[in-house]
Design an enzyme around this catalytic site. Sequence first.
Site, mmCIF file in Angstrom:
data_model
loop_
_atom_site.group_PDB
_atom_site.id
_atom_site.type_symbol
_atom_site.label_atom_id
_atom_site.label_comp_id
_atom_site.label_asym_id
_atom_site.label_seq_id
_atom_site.Cartn_x
_atom_site.Cartn_y
_atom_site.Cartn_z
ATOM 1 N N TYR A 53 0.826 -1.208 0.000
ATOM 2 C CA TYR A 53 0.000 0.000 0.000
ATOM 3 C C TYR A 53 0.863 1.261 0.000
ATOM 4 O O TYR A 53 1.850 1.361 0.720
ATOM 5 C CB TYR A 53 -0.943 0.016 1.192
ATOM 6 C CG TYR A 53 -2.036 -1.033 1.146
ATOM 7 C CD1 TYR A 53 -2.244 -1.817 0.012
ATOM 8 C CD2 TYR A 53 -2.875 -1.246 2.239
ATOM 9 C CE1 TYR A 53 -3.244 -2.776 -0.030
ATOM 10 C CE2 TYR A 53 -3.877 -2.200 2.219
ATOM 11 C CZ TYR A 53 -4.054 -2.963 1.076
ATOM 12 O OH TYR A 53 -5.048 -3.917 1.050
ATOM 13 N N PRO A 212 -16.461 -3.980 0.306
ATOM 14 C CA PRO A 212 -17.864 -4.319 0.606
ATOM 15 C C PRO A 212 -18.868 -3.435 -0.119
ATOM 16 O O PRO A 212 -20.024 -3.832 -0.280
ATOM 17 C CB PRO A 212 -17.951 -4.137 2.123
ATOM 18 C CG PRO A 212 -16.850 -3.183 2.462
ATOM 19 C CD PRO A 212 -15.742 -3.515 1.499
ATOM 20 N N GLY A 220 -24.719 4.332 -2.860
ATOM 21 C CA GLY A 220 -25.609 5.414 -3.278
ATOM 22 C C GLY A 220 -25.042 6.234 -4.406
ATOM 23 O O GLY A 220 -25.249 7.446 -4.484
#
Length: 323
Positions: A53, A212, A220
């Site tokens: 990362y 997830p 949304g």
Amino acid sequence: MEYTCLGRSGLRISRLCLGTMNFGVHTEEAEAHRILDAALDLGINFVDTADLYGWPDQPGLTETIIGNWFAQGGGRRERTVLATKVFSDMGDWPNEGGLCALHIRRAVDASLRRLRTDHIDLYQMHHVDRHTPWDEIWQAMEVLVAQGKITYVGSSNFAGWHLAEAQEAARARHFLGLVSEQSLYNLLERTVELEVVPAARHYGIGLLPWSPLHSGLLGGVLREERQGIRRATARAAAALATRHAQIKEYEDFAAELGHEPGHVALAWLLANPAVTAPVVGPRTLGHLHSAVSALDVRLDQQALTRLDEIFPGHRPAPEAYAW
């Protein structure tokens, strides 16, 4: 905060895992430290990172940011169940990637230096290594456990048969083996239900779903685009182009339930007995608080059935594709 054991181990972790892939790339260090502090205050004790990362420009940067946070003291390290990963190429020279014993030995020491700690609680193989035998991998991990550098071993992005192969090899060595598997799993991507989920449940391996919200598609995205809040990422936009009607139906159903779409997506995972803790990767404090709110959402069987209608899943193999 709710807590549960990680797989068949006795290690107690929060039902949400704080993913840190954005730290140093999309989230500045000061904000990352605020998110980490807030996570502890909210009861999240499980932090996940990886040696890679910070890529593509600065692999290792995220571990360094977390290490700087630990160095502030105040019980930060002692209160954290720390997970990181090994596998990815960390240089251009041979043996600077993969799961050969030499790379595992060098990689764990490099992670410990960046993280400014003397041990890693959960050391995860970031990918399966098809070139290294399991006896070599487990011998290397056994040495690290004996040295006190790691406590538990996990995997990430393994197929179901890889989990079985790994566990049977560990069993033959009288070693605990894997306690967790971190897989891509969400309402839109349910392939792991075929064989990974059944294998994990059989072997007592905790399932840690990554992405997830599927890069924001389940958070949304259509409503936010209409409001001009943000546009979908490139990855999400490509999926949205083919699944627009499905996403709209999902957002409409979340509105009927009276919940945010992202909360419904997390609550769906948390309702699955195979899932230990979804890995949430907030870029901001607001994202973190929103994820924690999902713990208050309870979906009844009728809602779970409706979500299966919108996003059809898989029966376990072989019934999924045979009689």
